[in-house]
Structure formats: C-alpha cells, structure tokens
Design an enzyme around this catalytic site. Structure first.
Site, PDB file in Angstrom:
ATOM      1  CG  HIS A 130      -0.385   0.283   2.525  1.00 25.06           C
ATOM      2  ND1 HIS A 130      -0.124  -0.699   3.445  1.00 25.06           N
ATOM      3  CD2 HIS A 130      -0.015   1.446   3.116  1.00 25.06           C
ATOM      4  CE1 HIS A 130       0.374  -0.164   4.548  1.00 25.06           C
ATOM      5  NE2 HIS A 130       0.456   1.156   4.366  1.00 25.06           N
ATOM      6  CG  ASP A 160      -0.143  -4.041   2.647  1.00 21.01           C
ATOM      7  OD1 ASP A 160       0.030  -3.571   1.500  1.00 21.01           O
ATOM      8  OD2 ASP A 160      -0.291  -3.328   3.662  1.00 21.01           O
ATOM      9  CB  SER A 240       3.119   1.763   6.191  1.00 23.02           C
ATOM     10  OG  SER A 240       1.917   1.854   6.901  1.00 23.02           O
TER      11      SER A 240
END
Length: 497
Positions: A130, A160, A240
């Site tokens: 992402h 992911d 992230s």
C-alpha cells in the site's frame, strides 16, 4: 510540617507543573510546524547462548540494535497521479473516447510517504504494497540522505508486501530473524519514518501473535493472509513498511497497520511476521510472483461458530473445517467437513490466522502434515498443496522488456496491471528526460495504449512495437493516447524528432 514548609511545597509543585506544561506546549508547537535473501550481516550486539536466549551486558539496552538497524531503514516516497474533474465535452473526446487536455485540468501529482527495509547489500528493499501501490515514481532516501529511484520487482497484495530494487552496492542491511521464536512479552523496536520524521526508533513488546484484524479482506479471491505480530511499540502513519526487530537487530516483522479510531497510534500496532516476509520476498525475487500453496478447505475459528455447529464439539481449540473443495489437497488427504485442524507440521493452529500463516509458507507441490480431530479422536494426514488452478505448477513471470527512444524509457505492462485496468497490451513510461516529450505532457507511469500518426491509429501491444511506430513517424506530429494507473484516460500531441 509547619506553615513555611507547607507553602514551600506548594511553590515547588507549581514550578514543576509549569515546566511540564511548557514542555508540552513546546512539543505541540513543533508538531504543528511539522537471489534468495539468506545473506548474513556481521553483527555482535549481544552474547547468544546455546538455547537461543541472549544476555544484554548492562540490562535491557536498545542502543546497539537501533544503531545497527537505522542505516538500513529507508524513507519511501511514492508519486501518485491524482485525477482531476472533467470540464465540459469535446468532439475529439467523443470520437476517440479520450479527454482533451485543453478542456480539462491536467492530472496532478500526489505523494505518499512510508518506510522500507534494505534486506541485501545490493539494494533489495521490502516495504508494504500500500506504500507504493499505483506509484508512477518511487524515491528512496537513506539515513544519510543519499537518494535513489527504485523499481518494483514484484508485489503481493494478499500479504500487503512489495519488493523494490535500487542500483547500489555495499549497503547496510537487516538480516532476517525468526518470528516463530518470538514470545509474547519480548522486547522489540519499531524503526521507520512516522510523519516524515526520519529514522525514528520506538520500543515495545510483542503483545500477541497470529492476529487477524480484517484489514486485507476481499482481496484476490479471498486469498489474503493476516497473521500479524501485535506490538505496543509506537507506530504511526509513515511507519508502514518499516522494520520491527528484536534486540539482536534482526528483522522479525514489517510494520503494516495500527488499531486506531483517530488515524494515529492508540496502543497497538501490527506487523507481518518475518516467516511470511522472507517467503514472499524469495518468491518475488525468483519467480516475479508469489507461489501460493492451497490446502483447499473452507475454515472458521471454533470461537465464531454458531451453536448448531459447535454444540457437538468436544474441543475449544483448533480450526473447524466447514467444507472441502473437490480435487483439493485437503480432499486427497482425507479431510472432511466437521474435522477440526489442530496442527500443521507440528505447530499448533488454534485459530484461522495461524493455520493460514503455516500454509502460506509453502509452495504448490509442497507437502504438509495435518493433525486433526474427528469425533473427538486425533488423527494425522499428509496433504500436497495445490495452486489456485488446482495443480502443482510453479508460475514464473517474465520480467517486462525495457526500451528507450528520444530520451524516454518504456516498458511492457505487467500482467497484474493489465488485469486491473482491463488492458490487452500497452507500454508504460518509466522515465522522461527534460525534453520535448516532457513539455508535451509525458510523465512516468503513463500507459500508452494507442498512437495516431500518418498511418492512422495503431493499437500498442508492447514497448518494442511502440518504438517501431514512433520511428515510422519521425518528423510527424502524432497523438499519444493512454491512461494513468488510477484509470484516468488522457492524451497529448507531440512531434517525433
């Protein structure tokens, strides 16, 4: 206590409170202004013992681990094309089905920011999918502010994760640790770039393992894998793709999500365990796509079963088999509806997340030993895993061809992009020099699907064909038609020189 001492105590308390309040105000002011990856890196952070325990010389100390890891955690900035609203209609648009750039605001560039972890000395980087999804350009900044442009080797939305590559040698990297050995209560460090604050290190403990938080649901035939490590180390937007490491400075997870009602840290964060990360990275490096071995069973946590199914069970542990797909490895191993799987390859599977994690480490053709309960009796079986097509074939994605013409680099469109955008072919722009192409509106990430030149309209199948068509139109003005990764159609005119 006399009155003099009493009033002196009040004055001191007031002074201390004032200092704390000023520190908080100062902080708020600042905030508002603001090959196979098995190589071993030489480190000597702690003294390891034979039973996999370690001794930290002066008690718990995060300095050595932080110093080893921060040079290998990078800042990832992704340029993303954001579509603009259309203004009116145009005969050209109605005829060709593409928007007129003179009558519409040009797409603007957005920027997303995250983290990544260098996992080899020659520049392979793991991050979250992402963080780089739909990116037209990916910029990488090292801790010392050295900058690179990265290319995508492969992505896996079901976990992911994504694998990037920068052209460099002799880089500091983080070696993989064993997430299976991590125990609830062990110290960990989260390293990343929250809120663009580079090389930020926070500490916490493993709060839980094999967590499924439903953040990846409804992806790619429901093949998503969520078996997160849960930690209370502070993680915020920008973390992230960053590293979760043990006190030995080994990668035991990739920070991915937070549990929050506000969008910022609220107590818990979640990381993809290194057991999954390494398998996915090895697959992307070797095959260009992830090889998923499937057991072929529909499953449910026992705790979530309704009474009609759970009433007759004699156990509260394990994973309930709702149904078994025909022709699957599970069926061939003898599994039936109503069985309760309690272990895979000797590891207990007390919930769906753990079972999925254990199977996700395997490839089609691999075998797993299944321990299960049927009518309260424990049994074992061996199942051969299959791919989504029902066979044991390994699929290898051929790297896209890259060609250059007049200062512009083109590459073939990857199968996943074709499928997502519904394209039969095309050629993507990967880089543009500061020349006539750039002035005409060509941008990295733009996908060329047709060229209208002296010979009429030509549908583009791949990058080599595009270059041949452009060469046939040297000295001519052509119209380049295509779309951006977000699906917005666009065109521009240019004289081929």
């Amino acid at each position: 206590m006399n009155k003099k001492q009493f009033f002196l105590g009040i004055i001191l308390a007031s002074l201390i409170g004032g200092v704390i309040a000023l520190a908080g105000a100062s902080y708020l002011t600042r905030q508002n202004s603001a090959s196979n990856f098995t190589d071993k890196q030489d480190t000597s952070l702690v003294n390891w013992l034979s039973d996999d325990k370690f001794i930290v010389p002066d008690g718990i100390n995060f300095v050595a681990s932080a110093a080893a890891v921060t040079p290998a955690v990078v800042h990832v900035k992704s340029s993303v094309t954001i579509s603009q609203s259309q203004r009116g209609s145009d005969p050209f648009e109605e005829f060709f089905g593409f928007r007129n750039p003179e009558r519409e605001m040009k797409p603007r560039e957005g920027m997303s920011s995250g983290s990544g972890v260098i996992i080899s000395e020659d520049g392979y980087i793991v991050t979250n999918n992402h963080v780089i999804e739909n990116a037209t350009k990916i910029d990488i900044s090292l801790e010392d502010n050295t900058r690179y442009t990265a290319r995508v080797i492969g992505t896996d939305p079901t976990t992911d994760l994504a694998l990037l590559k920068i052209e460099a040698k002799g880089l500091r990297f983080v070696k993989f640790g064993d997430s299976d050995k991590m125990k609830v209560g062990e110290w960990v460090l989260a390293v990343g770039n929250p809120f663009d604050l580079t090389s930020t290190v926070t500490a916490g403990i493993i709060s839980a393992k094999a967590r499924n938080i439903g953040i990846l649901r409804d992806l790619e035939n429901n093949l998503q894998i969520e078996s997160f490590l849960q930690t209370d180390a502070v993680v915020n937007p920008g973390n992230s793709g960053g590293a979760l490491v043990n006190l030995a400075g080994e990668l035991i997870g990739i920070n991915t999500a937070i549990a929050s009602r506000t969008g910022t840290f609220n107590g818990y964060a979640f990381a993809v365990p290194s057991s999954i990360v390494k398998k996915v990275m090895d697959d992307l490096l070797e095959y260009g796509t992830v090889q998923r071995g499937l057991l072929g069973v529909q499953i449910q946590d026992i705790s979530r079963l309704d009474e009609s199914l759970s009433g007759g069970l004699t156990t509260s542990r394990g994973v309930y088999v709702i149904d078994v797909n025909k022709g699957s490895g599970g069926e061939e191993a003898g599994l039936k509806s109503g069985d309760v799987i309690i272990g895979i390859d000797g590891i207990e599977t007390n919930n769906v997340a753990k079972l999925q994690e254990m199977v996700a480490r395997k490839r089609p053709g691999d075998k797993v030993e299944i321990k299960y309960l049927r009518n309260g009796k424990e049994s074992k079986a061996t199942a051969m895993l299959k791919n989504i097509s029902g066979d044991t074939n390994i699929v290898k994605v051929i790297p896209p061809k890259i060609v250059s013409f007049d200062g512009v680099t083109f590459e073939d469109i990857k199968p996943a992009m074709k499928e997502r955008l519904g394209l039969e072919g095309g050629a993507g722009i990967t880089s543009v020099e500061d020349n006539n192409w750039k002035k005409s509106g060509a941008k990295p990430g733009f996908i060329i699907t047709s060229v209208i030149g002296s010979g009429g309209r030509n549908k583009i199948n791949n990058s080599e064909q595009l270059v041949e068509i452009l060469k046939d139109n040297i000295g001519e003005e052509v119209v380049i038609l295509g779309l951006y990764p977000n699906g917005q159609e666009y065109y521009f005119e240019i004289k081929i020189e």
